[in-house]
Design a protein around this motif. Structure first.
Motif, PDB file in Angstrom:
ATOM      1  N   ALA A   1       0.838  -1.199   0.000  1.00 18.46           N
ATOM      2  CA  ALA A   1       0.000   0.000   0.000  1.00 18.46           C
ATOM      3  C   ALA A   1       0.867   1.241   0.000  1.00 18.46           C
ATOM      4  CB  ALA A   1      -0.903   0.014   1.232  1.00 18.46           C
ATOM      5  N   VAL A   2       0.269   2.336  -0.456  1.00 14.21           N
ATOM      6  CA  VAL A   2       0.882   3.657  -0.342  1.00 14.21           C
ATOM      7  C   VAL A   2      -0.154   4.554   0.319  1.00 14.21           C
ATOM      8  CG1 VAL A   2       1.911   5.622  -1.548  1.00 14.21           C
ATOM      9  CG2 VAL A   2       2.220   3.302  -2.451  1.00 14.21           C
ATOM     10  N   VAL A   3       0.286   5.264   1.343  1.00 17.92           N
ATOM     11  CA  VAL A   3      -0.575   6.175   2.081  1.00 17.92           C
ATOM     12  C   VAL A   3       0.028   7.569   1.976  1.00 17.92           C
ATOM     13  CG1 VAL A   3      -1.547   6.716   4.349  1.00 17.92           C
ATOM     14  CG2 VAL A   3      -1.218   4.330   3.679  1.00 17.92           C
ATOM     15  N   ARG A   4      -0.812   8.531   1.666  1.00 12.90           N
ATOM     16  CA  ARG A   4      -0.353   9.919   1.584  1.00 12.90           C
ATOM     17  C   ARG A   4      -0.590  10.603   2.922  1.00 12.90           C
ATOM     18  NH1 ARG A   4      -3.856  12.593  -2.084  1.00 12.90           N
ATOM     19  NH2 ARG A   4      -4.863  13.576  -0.322  1.00 12.90           N
ATOM     20  N   PHE A   5       0.419  11.335   3.387  1.00 19.37           N
ATOM     21  CA  PHE A   5       0.300  12.130   4.606  1.00 19.37           C
ATOM     22  C   PHE A   5       0.136  13.592   4.220  1.00 19.37           C
ATOM     23  CE2 PHE A   5       2.292  14.983   7.692  1.00 19.37           C
ATOM     24  CZ  PHE A   5       1.592  14.663   8.841  1.00 19.37           C
ATOM     25  N   ASP A   6      -0.907  14.228   4.764  1.00 17.18           N
ATOM     26  CA  ASP A   6      -1.140  15.655   4.593  1.00 17.18           C
ATOM     27  C   ASP A   6      -1.061  16.307   5.965  1.00 17.18           C
ATOM     28  OD1 ASP A   6      -1.643  15.627   1.812  1.00 17.18           O
ATOM     29  OD2 ASP A   6      -3.745  15.117   2.130  1.00 17.18           O
ATOM     30  N   ALA A   7      -0.141  17.258   6.125  1.00 21.79           N
ATOM     31  CA  ALA A   7       0.000  17.956   7.398  1.00 21.79           C
ATOM     32  C   ALA A   7      -1.286  18.714   7.705  1.00 21.79           C
ATOM     33  CB  ALA A   7       1.185  18.907   7.337  1.00 21.79           C
ATOM     34  N   PRO A   8      -1.690  18.776   8.959  1.00 23.04           N
ATOM     35  CA  PRO A   8      -0.932  18.325  10.105  1.00 23.04           C
ATOM     36  C   PRO A   8      -1.247  16.907  10.575  1.00 23.04           C
ATOM     37  CG  PRO A   8      -2.745  19.660  10.882  1.00 23.04           C
ATOM     38  CD  PRO A   8      -2.841  19.610   9.376  1.00 23.04           C
ATOM     39  N   GLY A   9      -2.266  16.267  10.061  1.00 18.80           N
ATOM     40  CA  GLY A   9      -2.558  14.935  10.570  1.00 18.80           C
ATOM     41  C   GLY A   9      -3.597  14.150   9.792  1.00 18.80           C
ATOM     42  N   TRP A  10      -3.612  14.318   8.488  1.00 22.82           N
ATOM     43  CA  TRP A  10      -4.548  13.580   7.639  1.00 22.82           C
ATOM     44  C   TRP A  10      -3.811  12.518   6.846  1.00 22.82           C
ATOM     45  CZ3 TRP A  10      -9.672  14.248   8.080  1.00 22.82           C
ATOM     46  CH2 TRP A  10     -10.126  15.418   8.678  1.00 22.82           C
ATOM     47  N   LEU A  11      -4.443  11.363   6.698  1.00 19.35           N
ATOM     48  CA  LEU A  11      -3.923  10.295   5.856  1.00 19.35           C
ATOM     49  C   LEU A  11      -4.911  10.040   4.736  1.00 19.35           C
ATOM     50  CD1 LEU A  11      -2.744   7.696   8.530  1.00 19.35           C
ATOM     51  CD2 LEU A  11      -1.363   9.408   7.327  1.00 19.35           C
TER      52      LEU A  11
ATOM     53  N   GLY B   1     -12.707   9.018   1.091  1.00 19.80           N
ATOM     54  CA  GLY B   1     -12.277  10.287   1.676  1.00 19.80           C
ATOM     55  C   GLY B   1     -10.921  10.129   2.330  1.00 19.80           C
ATOM     56  N   ARG B   2     -10.681  10.937   3.353  1.00 23.63           N
ATOM     57  CA  ARG B   2      -9.402  10.866   4.059  1.00 23.63           C
ATOM     58  C   ARG B   2      -9.640  10.704   5.548  1.00 23.63           C
ATOM     59  NH1 ARG B   2      -6.992  16.994   4.081  1.00 23.63           N
ATOM     60  NH2 ARG B   2      -8.798  17.959   5.051  1.00 23.63           N
ATOM     61  N   GLY B   3      -8.633  10.207   6.253  1.00 25.05           N
ATOM     62  CA  GLY B   3      -8.767   9.940   7.678  1.00 25.05           C
ATOM     63  C   GLY B   3      -7.922  10.865   8.526  1.00 25.05           C
ATOM     64  N   ARG B   4      -8.495  11.346   9.596  1.00 30.08           N
ATOM     65  CA  ARG B   4      -7.772  12.174  10.573  1.00 30.08           C
ATOM     66  C   ARG B   4      -7.208  11.230  11.621  1.00 30.08           C
ATOM     67  NH1 ARG B   4      -5.312  16.879  11.809  1.00 30.08           N
ATOM     68  NH2 ARG B   4      -5.810  17.610  13.877  1.00 30.08           N
ATOM     69  N   VAL B   5      -5.884  11.271  11.818  1.00 28.88           N
ATOM     70  CA  VAL B   5      -5.273  10.359  12.781  1.00 28.88           C
ATOM     71  C   VAL B   5      -5.659  10.726  14.203  1.00 28.88           C
ATOM     72  CG1 VAL B   5      -3.360   9.732  11.252  1.00 28.88           C
ATOM     73  CG2 VAL B   5      -3.081  11.607  12.866  1.00 28.88           C
ATOM     74  N   SER B   6      -5.646   9.731  15.074  1.00 32.28           N
ATOM     75  CA  SER B   6      -6.063   9.912  16.461  1.00 32.28           C
ATOM     76  C   SER B   6      -5.159  10.870  17.221  1.00 32.28           C
ATOM     77  CB  SER B   6      -6.103   8.566  17.185  1.00 32.28           C
ATOM     78  OG  SER B   6      -7.011   7.703  16.561  1.00 32.28           O
ATOM     79  N   ASP B   7      -3.853  10.783  16.985  1.00 32.08           N
ATOM     80  CA  ASP B   7      -2.894  11.626  17.693  1.00 32.08           C
ATOM     81  C   ASP B   7      -1.933  12.247  16.674  1.00 32.08           C
ATOM     82  OD1 ASP B   7      -1.038  12.814  19.380  1.00 32.08           O
ATOM     83  OD2 ASP B   7      -0.795  11.053  20.670  1.00 32.08           O
ATOM     84  N   PRO B   8      -2.354  13.338  16.022  1.00 30.82           N
ATOM     85  CA  PRO B   8      -1.524  13.937  14.977  1.00 30.82           C
ATOM     86  C   PRO B   8      -0.121  14.318  15.450  1.00 30.82           C
ATOM     87  CG  PRO B   8      -3.704  14.923  14.949  1.00 30.82           C
ATOM     88  CD  PRO B   8      -3.630  14.046  16.159  1.00 30.82           C
TER      89      PRO B   8
END
Length: 151
Positions: free
Chosen positions: A106-116, A123-130
């Motif tokens: 898999a490839v996951v894109r990280f978008d600052a400050p805490g979206w994958l 859609g996109r996911g907001r991480v639990s602890d950015p």
């Protein structure tokens, strides 16, 4: 070899972790990635369209293969919520995950400050602890400003 995929998107917060269960290493690159249809005439947003991920840069910031580090990364990628926003930008980082044979899972894109953004999510996911994920990424070669930690 180019890895392709297609399929209905999911809003299951555990789906990415399940897909990464067999991962043994991760490679982090700058400037993110984009998803393209294999057939340039096809609709990339159609779930049935065969797609592939293209990295914006190939030079790794880090390559992680330590079992504990991989476990920490997967834990820090835990998603707290989803947004139905579909971002068409490449993002800030790309996280590639590989199995024991070196095949891309898999490839996951990280978008600052805490979206994958994983191409099989709706859609996109907001991480639990950015902040924790940002600190982990900086400790593994990412620029603090790129991940949203620098002022």
């Amino acid at each position: 070899m180019v890895t392709t995929f297609s399929g209905e998107p999911t809003a299951d917060p555990g789906a990415l972790d399940a897909a990464l269960e067999g991962s043994r290493s991760a490679r982090i690159t700058a400037d993110g990635c984009l998803v393209y249809a294999v057939d340039p005439e096809a609709d990339v947003l159609d779930p049935a369209t065969e797609k592939h991920v293209v990295l914006m840069r190939d030079e790794p910031l880090a390559h992680v293969s330590d079992v504990a580090e991989m476990s920490d990364l997967r834990r820090l990628m835990s998603v707290a919520e989803f947004s139905d926003f579909i971002c068409m930008c490449p993002g800030d980082l790309a996280l590639e995950f590989f199995d024991a044979q070196g095949e891309r899972l898999a490839v996951v894109r990280f978008d600052a400050p805490g979206w994958l953004d994983w191409p099989l999510w709706a859609g996109r996911g907001r991480v639990s602890d950015p902040r924790a994920l940002q600190r982990w990424l900086v400790a593994h070669g990412a620029d603090a400003q790129r991940v949203g930690l620098a002022d």
